[in-house]
Design a protein around this motif. Structure first.
Motif, PDB file in Angstrom:
ATOM      1  N   GLY A 145      55.229   0.124  68.446  1.00 18.35           N
ATOM      2  CA  GLY A 145      56.511   0.232  67.755  1.00 18.35           C
ATOM      3  C   GLY A 145      57.616   0.675  68.692  1.00 18.35           C
ATOM      4  N   ARG A 146      57.292   1.610  69.595  1.00 24.06           N
ATOM      5  CA  ARG A 146      58.298   2.063  70.574  1.00 24.06           C
ATOM      6  C   ARG A 146      58.669   0.928  71.525  1.00 24.06           C
ATOM      7  NH1 ARG A 146      59.694   7.040  72.817  1.00 24.06           N
ATOM      8  NH2 ARG A 146      61.308   6.711  74.387  1.00 24.06           N
ATOM      9  N   LYS A 147      57.672   0.216  72.029  1.00 18.26           N
ATOM     10  CA  LYS A 147      57.948  -0.874  72.958  1.00 18.26           C
ATOM     11  C   LYS A 147      58.709  -2.007  72.262  1.00 18.26           C
ATOM     12  CE  LYS A 147      55.863   1.196  76.269  1.00 18.26           C
ATOM     13  NZ  LYS A 147      56.695   1.829  77.323  1.00 18.26           N
ATOM     14  N   THR A 148      58.338  -2.273  71.019  1.00 18.58           N
ATOM     15  CA  THR A 148      59.032  -3.306  70.263  1.00 18.58           C
ATOM     16  C   THR A 148      60.493  -2.942  70.056  1.00 18.58           C
ATOM     17  OG1 THR A 148      56.992  -3.927  69.129  1.00 18.58           O
ATOM     18  CG2 THR A 148      59.059  -4.559  68.080  1.00 18.58           C
ATOM     19  N   GLY A 149      60.732  -1.669  69.726  1.00 25.46           N
ATOM     20  CA  GLY A 149      62.102  -1.218  69.539  1.00 25.46           C
ATOM     21  C   GLY A 149      62.936  -1.367  70.802  1.00 25.46           C
ATOM     22  N   ASP A 150      62.343  -1.021  71.949  1.00 27.82           N
ATOM     23  CA  ASP A 150      63.069  -1.169  73.216  1.00 27.82           C
ATOM     24  C   ASP A 150      63.446  -2.626  73.466  1.00 27.82           C
ATOM     25  OD1 ASP A 150      62.768   1.530  73.568  1.00 27.82           O
ATOM     26  OD2 ASP A 150      61.075   1.368  74.949  1.00 27.82           O
ATOM     27  N   THR A 151      62.516  -3.545  73.175  1.00 26.20           N
ATOM     28  CA  THR A 151      62.799  -4.962  73.385  1.00 26.20           C
ATOM     29  C   THR A 151      63.875  -5.454  72.424  1.00 26.20           C
ATOM     30  OG1 THR A 151      60.515  -5.316  74.108  1.00 26.20           O
ATOM     31  CG2 THR A 151      61.771  -7.262  73.485  1.00 26.20           C
TER      32      THR A 151
ATOM     33  N   GLN B  37      62.290  13.388  70.937  1.00 24.68           N
ATOM     34  CA  GLN B  37      60.887  13.563  70.559  1.00 24.68           C
ATOM     35  C   GLN B  37      60.660  13.368  69.067  1.00 24.68           C
ATOM     36  OE1 GLN B  37      58.719  13.686  72.895  1.00 24.68           O
ATOM     37  NE2 GLN B  37      60.254  13.939  74.504  1.00 24.68           N
ATOM     38  N   LEU B  38      61.425  12.485  68.466  1.00 23.11           N
ATOM     39  CA  LEU B  38      61.290  12.240  67.029  1.00 23.11           C
ATOM     40  C   LEU B  38      59.904  11.704  66.679  1.00 23.11           C
ATOM     41  CD1 LEU B  38      62.967  12.279  64.375  1.00 23.11           C
ATOM     42  CD2 LEU B  38      63.465   9.876  64.792  1.00 23.11           C
ATOM     43  N   ALA B  39      59.349  10.833  67.542  1.00 21.62           N
ATOM     44  CA  ALA B  39      58.028  10.264  67.264  1.00 21.62           C
ATOM     45  C   ALA B  39      56.948  11.342  67.277  1.00 21.62           C
ATOM     46  CB  ALA B  39      57.708   9.176  68.284  1.00 21.62           C
ATOM     47  N   VAL B  40      57.093  12.343  68.130  1.00 21.61           N
ATOM     48  CA  VAL B  40      56.109  13.425  68.176  1.00 21.61           C
ATOM     49  C   VAL B  40      56.140  14.215  66.873  1.00 21.61           C
ATOM     50  CG1 VAL B  40      55.390  15.510  69.418  1.00 21.61           C
ATOM     51  CG2 VAL B  40      56.278  13.545  70.693  1.00 21.61           C
ATOM     52  N   ALA B  41      57.345  14.468  66.344  1.00 24.72           N
ATOM     53  CA  ALA B  41      57.450  15.158  65.055  1.00 24.72           C
ATOM     54  C   ALA B  41      56.794  14.335  63.953  1.00 24.72           C
ATOM     55  CB  ALA B  41      58.916  15.414  64.722  1.00 24.72           C
ATOM     56  N   ALA B  42      56.950  13.026  64.015  1.00 26.09           N
ATOM     57  CA  ALA B  42      56.314  12.169  63.018  1.00 26.09           C
ATOM     58  C   ALA B  42      54.798  12.254  63.101  1.00 26.09           C
ATOM     59  CB  ALA B  42      56.770  10.722  63.211  1.00 26.09           C
TER      60      ALA B  42
ATOM     61  N   HIS C 285      67.560   6.634  63.708  1.00 30.04           N
ATOM     62  CA  HIS C 285      67.137   8.019  63.930  1.00 30.04           C
ATOM     63  C   HIS C 285      67.304   8.827  62.641  1.00 30.04           C
ATOM     64  CE1 HIS C 285      66.418   7.840  68.251  1.00 30.04           C
ATOM     65  NE2 HIS C 285      66.033   9.101  68.178  1.00 30.04           N
ATOM     66  N   THR C 286      68.428   8.585  61.946  1.00 27.11           N
ATOM     67  CA  THR C 286      68.604   9.236  60.640  1.00 27.11           C
ATOM     68  C   THR C 286      67.543   8.766  59.661  1.00 27.11           C
ATOM     69  OG1 THR C 286      70.985   9.455  60.980  1.00 27.11           O
ATOM     70  CG2 THR C 286      70.195   9.521  58.707  1.00 27.11           C
ATOM     71  N   ALA C 287      67.249   7.462  59.671  1.00 26.23           N
ATOM     72  CA  ALA C 287      66.248   6.918  58.755  1.00 26.23           C
ATOM     73  C   ALA C 287      64.883   7.538  59.014  1.00 26.23           C
ATOM     74  CB  ALA C 287      66.186   5.399  58.906  1.00 26.23           C
TER      75      ALA C 287
ATOM     76  N   VAL D 257      53.243   6.862  58.742  1.00 24.13           N
ATOM     77  CA  VAL D 257      53.266   5.788  59.738  1.00 24.13           C
ATOM     78  C   VAL D 257      53.688   4.466  59.103  1.00 24.13           C
ATOM     79  CG1 VAL D 257      51.871   4.463  61.371  1.00 24.13           C
ATOM     80  CG2 VAL D 257      51.578   6.929  61.206  1.00 24.13           C
ATOM     81  N   ARG D 258      53.254   4.219  57.880  1.00 23.67           N
ATOM     82  CA  ARG D 258      53.648   2.975  57.205  1.00 23.67           C
ATOM     83  C   ARG D 258      55.169   2.894  57.076  1.00 23.67           C
ATOM     84  NH1 ARG D 258      51.224   2.396  51.606  1.00 23.67           N
ATOM     85  NH2 ARG D 258      51.656   0.189  51.910  1.00 23.67           N
ATOM     86  N   THR D 259      55.789   3.988  56.635  1.00 19.56           N
ATOM     87  CA  THR D 259      57.238   4.002  56.480  1.00 19.56           C
ATOM     88  C   THR D 259      57.928   3.849  57.828  1.00 19.56           C
ATOM     89  OG1 THR D 259      56.944   5.499  54.597  1.00 19.56           O
ATOM     90  CG2 THR D 259      59.162   5.276  55.478  1.00 19.56           C
ATOM     91  N   PHE D 260      57.429   4.547  58.832  1.00 19.13           N
ATOM     92  CA  PHE D 260      58.004   4.476  60.175  1.00 19.13           C
ATOM     93  C   PHE D 260      58.019   3.042  60.696  1.00 19.13           C
ATOM     94  CE2 PHE D 260      59.212   8.560  61.299  1.00 19.13           C
ATOM     95  CZ  PHE D 260      59.472   8.664  62.664  1.00 19.13           C
ATOM     96  N   LEU D 261      56.901   2.358  60.553  1.00 21.16           N
ATOM     97  CA  LEU D 261      56.783   1.008  61.092  1.00 21.16           C
ATOM     98  C   LEU D 261      57.691   0.023  60.351  1.00 21.16           C
ATOM     99  CD1 LEU D 261      52.941   0.827  61.711  1.00 21.16           C
ATOM    100  CD2 LEU D 261      54.756   1.079  63.413  1.00 21.16           C
ATOM    101  N   VAL D 262      57.777   0.138  59.027  1.00 21.22           N
ATOM    102  CA  VAL D 262      58.636  -0.765  58.264  1.00 21.22           C
ATOM    103  C   VAL D 262      60.107  -0.533  58.603  1.00 21.22           C
ATOM    104  CG1 VAL D 262      59.361  -1.451  55.947  1.00 21.22           C
ATOM    105  CG2 VAL D 262      56.958  -1.007  56.415  1.00 21.22           C
ATOM    106  N   ILE D 263      60.486   0.740  58.767  1.00 23.01           N
ATOM    107  CA  ILE D 263      61.861   1.036  59.191  1.00 23.01           C
ATOM    108  C   ILE D 263      62.154   0.386  60.542  1.00 23.01           C
ATOM    109  CG2 ILE D 263      63.387   2.889  59.989  1.00 23.01           C
ATOM    110  CD1 ILE D 263      62.162   4.675  57.843  1.00 23.01           C
ATOM    111  N   GLY D 264      61.216   0.539  61.475  1.00 26.29           N
ATOM    112  CA  GLY D 264      61.415  -0.049  62.793  1.00 26.29           C
ATOM    113  C   GLY D 264      61.400  -1.557  62.795  1.00 26.29           C
ATOM    114  N   LEU D 265      60.738  -2.158  61.824  1.00 26.71           N
ATOM    115  CA  LEU D 265      60.679  -3.615  61.739  1.00 26.71           C
ATOM    116  C   LEU D 265      61.940  -4.203  61.122  1.00 26.71           C
ATOM    117  CD1 LEU D 265      58.939  -6.199  62.084  1.00 26.71           C
ATOM    118  CD2 LEU D 265      58.089  -5.797  59.769  1.00 26.71           C
ATOM    119  N   LEU D 266      62.443  -3.575  60.055  1.00 19.73           N
ATOM    120  CA  LEU D 266      63.590  -4.120  59.332  1.00 19.73           C
ATOM    121  C   LEU D 266      64.933  -3.692  59.919  1.00 19.73           C
ATOM    122  CD1 LEU D 266      62.420  -3.697  55.613  1.00 19.73           C
ATOM    123  CD2 LEU D 266      62.211  -5.702  57.093  1.00 19.73           C
TER     124      LEU D 266
END
Length: 427
Positions: free
Chosen positions: A134-140, A192-197, A287-289, A220-229
């Motif tokens: 998810g992190r690598k996808t977001g960077d791309t 370090q938002l991902a570490v808190a998650a 980041h807010t999401a 994790v499900r919510t995190f991934l969908v947020i990062g996808l949409l």
């Protein structure tokens, strides 16, 4: 079949992003992740957090072995790089060991496990690798937004932000007044938002090793969908943020060097050309999401976890505004975005009904109305801030109220503990 389908879809998505990145002469998420098997990773903390997420399916003895193996591999690789005279300042000097352990557990699952035990271990590995992917996808995605959207809509959002009192300018001056200590603390929270998650998720998954199954819904499900949409909205509504559009960081592409000292004038906004490197990643504020999702999922934890979730949300909102990465309008859109996604995922978990459909439709409608108003009504919003500002907050509050009211109906009522009947004392 659900996990297999999710894996195939994820792999196809990563391959598509890899092809898109190659089209622009860049390395995609698969290449960047494969590189971190040997070379210093971009975020060692994230790799260790991903390994910790995977370890929820392991016994305590297996966890100790995994951690010791990861630290040992990192120590050996660090010594080899030092002996070879490699640049130790590029990336983090640790994290490869955690990735090796993740991949090793996948090999063990395929070769040494069978049946439900294999499936459980593969789910754990997949969960950890999804966080990294998810992190690598977001960077791309961010690179693609900068290459495909040559113009940005910052003037529209900055004008609409007058309705909220230009919060980025106000908080930016406050953060600057705190000096380097406050700025460094907020920067650490922001990064370090991902570490808190992972901390919140590990609490939610604390019983997986004993029960040998995952809960149906977790962070994790919510995190991934947020990062996808989220990046899809970036493509529709490209915005770079006040520190770039109105600050020194924007260079000659900026309108002027105004942030955070001088608020923008209320004039007719226009599309503005911007460079081909700055990500168009403001609308909505992911980041807010994500911080909102951490806050929501920490509500059922112990007091310390609830306090940490609240702190991370407040600190993230302060950082996004105070560093000039977002406008206030972005944050309102981010909150609505998360609540709508969370309601949809929880409805999917429990089965769709009228209450779930109503809150999802309401959240989607408010989110779309926010984007339309930012784009087509910014001047009117800036001219009548005492009307439009409260309306923006009220729209967000309506989604918050609807989500809270609906989820309270979904959550089972606590069963009261029966009090023991008083027993007669012996004579």
């Amino acid at each position: 079949m659900l996990w297999v389908t999710a894996g195939v879809v994820t792999l196809g998505f990563l391959v598509a992003l890899e092809i898109a990145a190659r089209h622009y002469g860049l390395a995609g998420p698969i290449t960047n992740q494969a590189r971190e098997v040997i070379f210093p990773p971009k975020s060692g903390f994230l790799l260790y957090a991903s390994m910790a997420l995977m370890m929820v399916v392991l016994t305590w003895r297996q966890r100790i072995i995994a951690v010791c193996a990861a630290i040992g591999i990192d120590a050996v690789l660090l010594l080899v790089r030092w002996a070879a005279g490699a640049d130790l300042t590029e990336g983090h000097p640790f994290g490869n060991g955690a990735l090796w352990v993740l991949l090793g557990c996948a090999v063990v699952a395929v070769t040494r496990r069978t049946g439900p035990e294999r499936a459980l271990l593969l789910k754990g590995v997949g969960l950890g690798l999804l966080l990294v992917a998810g992190r690598k996808t977001g960077d791309t995605w961010l690179v693609i937004t900068s290459k495909t959207r040559p113009t940005v809509l910052d003037q529209y959002v900055a004008t609409a932000d007058h309705a909220l009192g230009d919060p980025s300018w106000v908080v930016g001056r406050l953060v600057r007044a705190t000096g380097p200590i406050g700025a460094h603390a907020l920067d650490y929270v922001y990064a370090q938002l991902a570490v808190a998650a992972v901390v919140v998720t590990m609490y939610q998954l604390r019983n997986v090793a004993a029960e040998r199954r995952f809960p149906r819904h977790h962070l994790v499900r919510t995190f991934l969908v947020i990062g996808l949409l989220g990046p899809a909205v970036y493509m529709v509504f490209p915005v770079v943020g006040p520190v770039f559009a109105y600050g020194a960081d924007g260079g000659h592409w900026a309108v002027a060097d105004l942030w955070p000292d001088t608020a923008t004038a209320v004039t007719g906004p226009h599309h503005m050309a911007f460079d081909g490197t700055t990500p168009r990643n403001c609308m909505p504020s992911l980041h807010t999401a994500w911080a909102t999702a951490i806050f929501l999922h920490s509500r059922k934890g112990p007091r310390l976890l609830r306090f940490a979730g609240t702190f991370w949300l407040i600190a993230t909102l302060t950082a996004t505004l105070g560093f000039g990465y977002h406008y206030g309008a972005d944050l309102i859109a981010g909150v609505v975005f998360t609540l709508t996604i969370e309601a949809a995922l929880r409805s999917l978990e429990r089965g769709w009904d009228r209450t779930g459909t109503r809150i999802v439709v309401h959240g989607t409608t408010v989110f779309a109305a926010l984007l339309v108003s930012y784009r087509y009504l910014p001047v009117e919003m800036a001219r009548y801030p005492w009307v439009s500002g409260p309306l923006l907050v009220l729209a967000m509050a309506s989604v918050i109220h609807g989500y809270v009211r609906t989820t309270r109906l979904w959550d089972p009522a606590p069963v009261p503990v029966p009090k023991p009947e008083p027993q007669p004392e012996p004579a």
